[in-house]
Design a protein around this motif. Structure first.
Motif, short mmCIF file in Angstrom:
data_model
loop_
_atom_site.label_atom_id
_atom_site.label_comp_id
_atom_site.label_asym_id
_atom_site.label_seq_id
_atom_site.Cartn_x
_atom_site.Cartn_y
_atom_site.Cartn_z
N LEU A 3 9.19 13.24 -49.86
CA LEU A 3 9.65 11.86 -49.98
C LEU A 3 10.46 11.42 -48.76
O LEU A 3 10.49 10.24 -48.40
N LEU A 4 11.13 12.38 -48.11
CA LEU A 4 12.08 12.05 -47.05
C LEU A 4 11.43 11.35 -45.86
O LEU A 4 12.09 10.71 -45.06
N ASN A 5 10.11 11.50 -45.76
CA ASN A 5 9.39 10.92 -44.63
C ASN A 5 8.97 9.46 -44.87
O ASN A 5 8.48 8.80 -43.97
N LEU A 6 9.17 8.97 -46.07
CA LEU A 6 8.73 7.61 -46.41
C LEU A 6 9.62 6.55 -45.77
O LEU A 6 10.84 6.68 -45.73
N PHE A 7 8.98 5.48 -45.28
CA PHE A 7 9.75 4.35 -44.76
C PHE A 7 10.50 3.68 -45.91
O PHE A 7 9.92 3.44 -46.98
N SER A 8 11.78 3.38 -45.68
CA SER A 8 12.61 2.82 -46.73
C SER A 8 13.60 1.82 -46.14
O SER A 8 13.81 1.79 -44.93
N VAL A 9 14.18 1.04 -47.01
CA VAL A 9 15.21 0.08 -46.60
C VAL A 9 16.47 0.39 -47.41
O VAL A 9 16.41 0.47 -48.64
N GLY A 10 17.58 0.59 -46.72
CA GLY A 10 18.86 0.78 -47.40
C GLY A 10 19.65 -0.51 -47.31
O GLY A 10 19.68 -1.15 -46.25
#
Lengths: 255, 255
Positions: free
Chosen positions: B188-195
């Motif tokens: 999961l850590l490689n997924l693009f995300s928005v914080g």
């Protein structure tokens, strides 16, 4: 010098927040956008509240003259009043990007939107909603399959589907939406669904199979439909039984 | 004689709507519930606004004494002030059902919620969000796999995932949430995300791979994460590039 997007909430001018009211009162110019949502705002009363004249933006203004709005925000404090929560309609996002690119300070004053209000009105759990879709009027006799695809995707992960109904050229009614869905795929008509009218106002709600929602008297638009997931949590069922005249056999899908 | 649930919106007492303010001013009793959301409400200023004393409900009040609240509503006009939009937390739905069963008139005054505000703050399209999940602190050293399952379900239908972070015993930070997700499934850590921190207030936003969000300075909670779908619409990408310091290779997932 700034551009502030102020959400107006779901129903009328009394849904404005104190923060939104203060921003509008202090602004040099106040615009109102009315074509992305159905609203019951009385513009004269809204003008009294914000103590100034409000200029109504037509669709072509917002799409073609958004740059003018952005330019004006470089020299004045401009407030753009928007029904619901700003940016649920993508039109406003593009104005926001334009403004930021030109170095204009931008603020957002949030407000209620159908996306969260539907939870309180239907008693369905927030965590159980999947993707949202809009049912549009046929365009040149063609009907988009998209809402049916979204319903099926959501069913595959046991999620509810919020269906927003087209607002142009006039607000679509639940019976029309059911007709359209039936034309795409007759098997959808058997799904348990919740129809809701006038969320945030004098709302009315019925739960039944999609095909049977056509027979209910929802009254005036705006109308919305939630197609239920394959199973319901017991408290979701109890809520629908208590408030939405749910049929006896809805109990069969309680997990 | 009625029970009115009044949403307080996302930030402080100025997010109250005019309708909510009027209801609270006219009420015989006003309660405030503060444990289902993080809020920056100043209670003294809120009391000045509604021109009366406000009684704070503790968690045990609301869960154990909700019946008392309902009974009181049979004889008085009672207002329950709730951060955000009422009923996003299921606790309030069960009070609503109890009240209706006992013949109490119930009203809802909606307000902003993270569920719609996240759209404006991230520039992501409303239609592209799938199911929402909460990341909880480990309980007796056990971590729930649920958020990872929801992310995968949503990815399977190319939808974004809104992740709400636990508020008890204290508001979880993005770096802690990323740690927990990494323990469930390192991929999961490689997924693009928005914080995003402090939606509705002085919000701060960064877009990067999930693992890299740990290094960003988001400041104080409340914090939220959106794990992005497999692909982005061009305007979603442009927004994140402009406002969220998105990395260069985010462009690779634009469809």
């Amino acid at each position: 010098m700034s551009l502030t997007f102020v959400g107006l909430g779901l129903w009328d001018e009394k849904d404005l927040t104190i923060r939104g009211l203060e921003k509008a009162r202090k602004a040099d110019r106040v615009y109102l956008e009315l074509y992305t949502s159905k609203t019951f705002i009385n513009i004269e009363r809204l003008e009294e509240l914000v103590c100034k004249r409000i200029e109504i933006l037509e669709r072509h203004h917002l799409e073609e003259e958004s740059l003018k709005l952005v330019e004006e925000s470089r020299e004045k404090d401009v407030v753009l009043l928007v029904p619901g929560d700003p940016f649920v309609a993508t039109t406003h996002s593009s104005i926001l990007v334009d403004a930021k690119k030109r170095g204009v300070e931008v603020e957002i004053v949030h407000n209620a939107s159908i996306l969260s209000a539907i939870i309180g009105v239907t008693g369905l759990h927030a965590y159980r909603f999947g993707k949202t879709a809009t049912i549009s009027f046929p365009y040149r006799n063609r009907i988009s399959r998209y809402p049916a695809d979204v319903i099926k995707q959501n069913l595959s992960v046991n999620a509810h589907t919020l269906l927003l109904l087209d607002l142009n050229p006039r607000p679509m009614k639940i019976e029309e939406a059911v007709e359209i869905l039936g034309k795409i795929d007759r098997s959808l008509l058997n799904l348990f669904s919740v129809g809701v009218a006038r969320v945030g106002g004098d709302s009315k709600i019925f739960c039944d199979r999609l095909v049977s929602l056509k027979e209910k008297d929802f009254g005036d638009p705006p109308h919305t439909i939630v197609v239920l997931a394959k199973t319901l949590h017991i408290t979701e069922y109890e809520f629908l039984k208590e408030f939405a005249y749910a049929p006896e056999d809805l109990k069969d899908i309680v997990e």
